[in-house]
Design a protein around this motif. Sequence first.
Motif, PDB file in Angstrom:
ATOM      1  N   UNK A 408      89.936  23.450 -65.846  1.00  0.00           N
ATOM      2  CA  UNK A 408      88.235  23.576 -66.467  1.00  0.00           C
ATOM      3  C   UNK A 408      88.042  25.353 -66.524  1.00  0.00           C
ATOM      4  N   UNK A 409      87.866  25.631 -65.030  1.00  0.00           N
ATOM      5  CA  UNK A 409      87.871  26.887 -64.324  1.00  0.00           C
ATOM      6  C   UNK A 409      88.429  27.934 -65.036  1.00  0.00           C
ATOM      7  N   UNK A 410      89.905  27.881 -64.763  1.00  0.00           N
ATOM      8  CA  UNK A 410      90.768  28.847 -66.216  1.00  0.00           C
ATOM      9  C   UNK A 410      90.446  29.117 -67.173  1.00  0.00           C
ATOM     10  N   UNK A 411      90.488  27.624 -67.840  1.00  0.00           N
ATOM     11  CA  UNK A 411      90.269  28.059 -69.530  1.00  0.00           C
ATOM     12  C   UNK A 411      88.849  28.665 -69.763  1.00  0.00           C
ATOM     13  N   UNK A 412      87.935  28.736 -68.901  1.00  0.00           N
ATOM     14  CA  UNK A 412      86.594  29.169 -69.036  1.00  0.00           C
ATOM     15  C   UNK A 412      86.866  30.245 -69.079  1.00  0.00           C
ATOM     16  N   UNK A 413      87.258  30.724 -67.674  1.00  0.00           N
ATOM     17  CA  UNK A 413      87.962  32.724 -67.648  1.00  0.00           C
ATOM     18  C   UNK A 413      88.459  33.155 -68.691  1.00  0.00           C
ATOM     19  N   UNK A 415      88.949  32.385 -71.603  1.00  0.00           N
ATOM     20  CA  UNK A 415      87.361  32.334 -73.211  1.00  0.00           C
ATOM     21  C   UNK A 415      86.654  33.631 -72.617  1.00  0.00           C
ATOM     22  N   UNK A 416      85.862  33.332 -71.566  1.00  0.00           N
ATOM     23  CA  UNK A 416      84.739  34.275 -71.444  1.00  0.00           C
ATOM     24  C   UNK A 416      85.452  35.516 -71.662  1.00  0.00           C
ATOM     25  N   UNK A 426      79.011  36.506 -77.661  1.00  0.00           N
ATOM     26  CA  UNK A 426      79.032  35.812 -78.670  1.00  0.00           C
ATOM     27  C   UNK A 426      77.342  35.190 -79.280  1.00  0.00           C
ATOM     28  N   UNK A 427      77.356  34.596 -80.033  1.00  0.00           N
ATOM     29  CA  UNK A 427      76.425  33.563 -80.173  1.00  0.00           C
ATOM     30  C   UNK A 427      76.374  32.463 -79.584  1.00  0.00           C
ATOM     31  N   UNK A 428      75.356  32.207 -78.996  1.00  0.00           N
ATOM     32  CA  UNK A 428      73.781  31.973 -79.812  1.00  0.00           C
ATOM     33  C   UNK A 428      72.914  33.627 -79.251  1.00  0.00           C
TER      34      UNK A 428
END
Length: 455
Positions: A408-413, A415-416, A426-428
């Motif tokens: 989850x952490x790697x995916x989050x980084x 994406x960020x 990004x929105x919102x």
Amino acid sequence: MLTTDKFRQSARVAINDSQLQTAIQRATSRANEGRETMMDETTNRAALRQQARDARLRGLRDLPELLEQAEAAIQAMGGKVLWALDTAEANKHVLNICRQHKLKRGVKSKSMVTEEIQLLSALKTAGIEMIETDLGEFIVQVSGDHPSHITMPVMHLTKERIRDVLMEKDGMPYAETAEDITAYARQRLRQAYLEADFGVTGGNFIIAETGHVITVTNEGNGRLTTTIPPVHIAIVGIEKIIPTWADFITLVQLLTRSATGQRLSVYVNAINAPSPAIDGAQHFYLILLDNGRSDIYASEYVESLACIRCGACLNTCPVYQSIGGHVYDSVYPGPIGSIITPLLYGKKNASPLPFASSLCGACKSACPVDINIPDMLLRLRQDLQAEQGNLWRIGMAGFGFGIRHPLLYRTGVALAKRLTSKNTLPRPFQGWTDERDFPGFAQQTFRDWWQKHHK
Ligand code: SF4
């Protein structure tokens, strides 16, 4: 619900509307000059202001008892007093009165409270016709618009635009001057008074000692509305009570000087009873509206109820001067509206409004009853931020969960990195980066670098 995005968008449109800017500029500078001239004329401006503030604060301190005193005085004179907890109950009272007296056609003088309860739409749904008789409100009704100011409903329109609206929507012949336009409206409305079977007004004050409802007007429409039709219904917020006539003498001087730059308005009407034998209505009803005022009364924002709706804080506010009234999306715009609206309709439903202020203090200086508007705006901001604080805690809990789960952490980084690659959010959350840079996530994280160099 007014969101920050919606507020910003409407503000941008308003700022770029040259006709609107001209209209606001003309109206607010004329109003500010008039107010200053008239206030300077008073012998002791500071003392008068303090006296007015004391009168309002005494009225609020003894509010329950004073309301009952006024009720007793009106009933003793043959009038009827009805209490309305909210919008629905206020409209229900009006419709019941209409049914009871078989009323079909009404005239109304200017009243913010009737805007607040959306009386016209409730009457229309019930098949009852209602004509606005204040010139500004009449133009608003004909054009299907909304008022943009507490005391000057069409301050957002130039004379030329008003002429066009009345020609297009009401069949007015071409009119060259403001006097011609007024003469047309006068002619048009005169018949409406004669045909009306009831009149509706608001009230600037209720005087507890005699129960008189006071209306302060310049056009005479208030007097015609309350004297020609056989039934008069006054709808007034409970906070408008003041103890005595002596208090009224103080307050009315400041109301008219602050609102329209006049020593006194042309008409001041005082009604506490039916008076068919003289020149009044056969039936007089006073509807006392709460609609959230009791909650404000019990809160730290009670001082906001001292407002006498003069509009001076709107005229002097640099934000209002830049965007006009419609952007606030409320019956009550401007600095005092930015307090009242979130309190009446829920803070979350008007969350941008307490932030729509530079906190320069011009509103407090202009206010004839010295309401500490900037202080209350700050407190509302703190309340809203405390509520958002909960969101922050939820966000941090989510982050904590994320860093305990490597995938989850790697995916989050990843994406960020993508979402912040242009140094924006990004929105919102993009509103925050409209005016600022957001340092984007590093395209190569320490973890990537370590894996590459220390295999
Ligand atoms: S807050 Fe003060 S200045 Fe503003 S409308 Fe009310 S009385 Fe007037």
